[in-house]
Design a protein around this motif. Structure first.
Motif, short mmCIF file in Angstrom:
data_model
loop_
_atom_site.label_atom_id
_atom_site.label_comp_id
_atom_site.label_asym_id
_atom_site.label_seq_id
_atom_site.Cartn_x
_atom_site.Cartn_y
_atom_site.Cartn_z
N GLU A 24 4.31 -1.97 1.10
CA GLU A 24 3.87 -0.75 1.77
C GLU A 24 2.41 -0.87 2.18
OE1 GLU A 24 3.65 4.08 0.86
OE2 GLU A 24 4.52 2.69 -0.59
N GLY A 25 2.10 -0.34 3.34
CA GLY A 25 0.71 -0.37 3.82
C GLY A 25 0.44 -1.44 4.85
N TRP A 26 1.39 -2.32 5.08
CA TRP A 26 1.24 -3.38 6.09
C TRP A 26 2.21 -3.13 7.24
CZ3 TRP A 26 -2.39 -7.26 6.10
CH2 TRP A 26 -3.10 -7.47 4.90
N THR A 27 1.73 -3.35 8.48
CA THR A 27 2.57 -3.23 9.66
C THR A 27 2.63 -4.59 10.35
OG1 THR A 27 1.95 -0.92 9.98
CG2 THR A 27 2.89 -2.07 11.87
N ALA A 28 3.84 -5.01 10.71
CA ALA A 28 4.03 -6.29 11.38
C ALA A 28 4.17 -6.07 12.89
CB ALA A 28 5.28 -6.99 10.84
N TYR A 29 3.33 -6.75 13.66
CA TYR A 29 3.40 -6.72 15.12
C TYR A 29 3.95 -8.07 15.58
CZ TYR A 29 0.56 -2.48 15.07
OH TYR A 29 0.09 -1.20 14.85
N PRO A 30 5.22 -8.14 15.93
CA PRO A 30 5.81 -9.42 16.35
C PRO A 30 5.21 -9.93 17.66
CG PRO A 30 7.52 -7.83 15.78
CD PRO A 30 6.23 -7.07 15.88
N GLU A 31 5.03 -11.24 17.74
CA GLU A 31 4.57 -11.91 18.96
C GLU A 31 3.36 -11.20 19.56
OE1 GLU A 31 5.71 -14.73 19.65
OE2 GLU A 31 7.43 -14.72 18.29
N THR A 32 2.33 -11.09 18.76
CA THR A 32 1.12 -10.38 19.17
C THR A 32 -0.11 -11.25 18.96
OG1 THR A 32 2.10 -8.23 18.64
CG2 THR A 32 -0.30 -8.32 18.75
N ALA A 33 -1.02 -11.23 19.92
CA ALA A 33 -2.30 -11.94 19.84
C ALA A 33 -2.12 -13.45 19.65
CB ALA A 33 -3.17 -11.37 18.71
N GLY A 34 -1.02 -13.98 20.16
CA GLY A 34 -0.78 -15.41 20.07
C GLY A 34 -0.14 -15.88 18.78
N PHE A 35 0.20 -14.97 17.88
CA PHE A 35 0.84 -15.32 16.61
C PHE A 35 2.29 -14.88 16.60
CE2 PHE A 35 -3.69 -14.99 15.61
CZ PHE A 35 -3.90 -16.13 14.86
N ASP A 36 3.10 -15.56 15.80
CA ASP A 36 4.49 -15.12 15.63
C ASP A 36 4.51 -13.70 15.07
OD1 ASP A 36 5.69 -17.47 16.56
OD2 ASP A 36 5.55 -18.42 14.59
N ILE A 37 3.60 -13.44 14.12
CA ILE A 37 3.47 -12.10 13.54
C ILE A 37 1.99 -11.83 13.31
CG2 ILE A 37 4.08 -10.59 11.61
CD1 ILE A 37 6.32 -12.59 10.90
N LEU A 38 1.54 -10.67 13.73
CA LEU A 38 0.20 -10.21 13.38
C LEU A 38 0.38 -9.06 12.39
CD1 LEU A 38 -2.89 -10.47 13.91
CD2 LEU A 38 -2.63 -8.58 15.53
N LEU A 39 -0.05 -9.28 11.14
CA LEU A 39 0.03 -8.23 10.13
C LEU A 39 -1.25 -7.41 10.13
CD1 LEU A 39 1.49 -10.25 7.10
CD2 LEU A 39 2.72 -8.75 8.68
N ALA A 162 -15.86 -11.92 14.40
CA ALA A 162 -16.79 -10.92 14.94
C ALA A 162 -16.03 -9.72 15.48
CB ALA A 162 -17.64 -11.55 16.04
N GLU A 163 -14.80 -9.97 15.92
CA GLU A 163 -13.96 -8.90 16.47
C GLU A 163 -12.51 -9.21 16.12
OE1 GLU A 163 -12.70 -7.01 20.83
OE2 GLU A 163 -14.30 -8.51 20.67
N ARG A 164 -11.78 -8.20 15.68
CA ARG A 164 -10.37 -8.39 15.34
C ARG A 164 -9.49 -8.37 16.60
NH1 ARG A 164 -10.73 -4.37 10.15
NH2 ARG A 164 -11.15 -5.97 8.55
N CYS A 165 -8.28 -8.87 16.45
CA CYS A 165 -7.33 -8.91 17.57
C CYS A 165 -6.99 -7.50 18.03
CB CYS A 165 -6.05 -9.62 17.15
SG CYS A 165 -6.26 -11.33 16.61
N LYS A 166 -6.80 -7.35 19.31
CA LYS A 166 -6.39 -6.06 19.86
C LYS A 166 -4.94 -5.82 19.51
CE LYS A 166 -6.24 -3.26 24.04
NZ LYS A 166 -6.49 -3.20 25.50
N VAL A 167 -4.65 -4.66 18.96
CA VAL A 167 -3.29 -4.31 18.55
C VAL A 167 -2.69 -3.37 19.58
CG1 VAL A 167 -1.91 -3.21 16.76
CG2 VAL A 167 -3.89 -4.59 16.12
N PRO A 168 -1.47 -3.64 20.05
CA PRO A 168 -0.85 -2.74 21.03
C PRO A 168 -0.63 -1.35 20.47
CG PRO A 168 0.72 -4.38 20.25
CD PRO A 168 -0.61 -4.78 19.72
N ALA A 169 -0.55 -0.38 21.36
CA ALA A 169 -0.38 1.01 20.94
C ALA A 169 0.98 1.25 20.29
CB ALA A 169 -0.55 1.93 22.15
N TYR A 170 1.93 0.36 20.54
CA TYR A 170 3.27 0.48 19.96
C TYR A 170 3.65 -0.86 19.32
CZ TYR A 170 3.35 4.48 23.16
OH TYR A 170 3.03 5.63 23.82
#
Length: 279
Positions: A24-39, A162-170
């Motif tokens: 709990e507390g982690w969200t997985a963004y599939p195929e995001t920012a060049g990674f298979d999963i961005l947690l 210095a800056e984190r990956c941009k996370v999509p709105a959905y």
């Protein structure tokens, strides 16, 4: 007692099993920012870039650390932590040590087949009660994800971007680890909005493109849209873009948020008046 081999049909199945067991507390963004999963950790936005492979090898380590040692890595958005996700039994000691030197955590995922075989063997040897305790206590993957307030630095190297990956709105409705995956980019979210306006009004206008913040030239070049009889209005072209099929979940989510991003009443009324004809 021989250890059962982990069984996953593909990298996509491996990623799906991992995502299903996230704490709990982690969200997985599939195929995001060049990674298979961005947690992304909800409490503070901390990120883990995860690359998945059926076996730990040099390729997945290179993918996991891409940009870190280029000399320019600090100039670009990046996750706080980096990890390689592999099935249980697929990581050799030498490469795990090398991964540690590179600041990549090797996450070892147990399959249901392996877990069931191991539970059955323990139950036969120690009894059903031990089996139940074993089921509750054994984690599905190791090591655990970093927790706020816990000294995780021994296992998780903080790359301090210095800056984190941009996370999509959905959260993208795509399959993590799939071959040739589709991505929910910022452009695609804007394109879905144009598709929704086209469905609702039967046309879109130059003002719509300006409001959404997307260039209409590509839409005309690709024949996704065509010029209507009224100047400044565009209708579906002969090769209309169908993002409802490509991203059914995200399309529905963006459509549900229509009132948040739609053109104002004044903007829509202005759009109803076609541009004056050229002489």
């Amino acid at each position: 007692m021989a250890k059962a081999k982990a069984v996953f049909e593909s990298e996509a199945a491996l990623c799906a099993a991992f995502i299903a067991r996230l704490p709990e507390g982690w969200t997985a963004y599939p195929e995001t920012a060049g990674f298979d999963i961005l947690l992304v950790r909800g409490a503070d936005g901390a990120q883990i870039g995860v690359e998945a492979k059926m076996t730990l090898n040099a390729k997945v380590l290179l993918q996991a650390v891409e940009g870190v040692y280029s000399g320019r890595g600090s100039e670009y958005p990046a996750p706080d932590f980096r990890a390689a996700l592999v099935p249980s039994g697929a990581a050799g000691a030498e490469l795990k040590t090398l991964a540690s030197y590179l600041g990549v955590v090797v996450i070892v995922m147990t399959s249901e087949a392996e877990r069931e075989a191991e539970q059955k063997a323990f139950a036969e040897k120690f009894g059903v009660s031990y089996r139940r305790a074993h089921v509750n206590d054994k984690p599905w993957f190791t090591p655990e994800l970093p927790v706020i307030g816990y000294d995780w630095r021994r296992q998780w190297a903080d790359h301090c971007p210095a800056e984190r990956c941009k996370v999509p709105a959905y959260v993208p409705d795509v399959i993590a680890g799939a071959s040739g995956p589709s991505q929910l980019s910022d452009w695609k979210i804007k394109a879905i909005k144009i598709c929704i306006l086209l469905e609702r009004h039967g046309f879109v206008t130059i003002a719509d493109f300006k409001k959404i913040g997307i260039d209409r030239k590509r839409w005309l070049d690709m024949r996704w849209l065509a010029q209507s009889e009224d100047r400044g209005r565009y209708i579906a072209g002969r090769s209309a873009l169908n993002l409802r099929v490509a991203h059914p979940v995200n399309f529905g989510q963006i459509e549900a948020d229509f009132d948040k991003w739609k053109p104002s009443t004044a903007e829509f009324q202005a759009a109803l008046a076609p541009l004056p004809a050229l002489l």
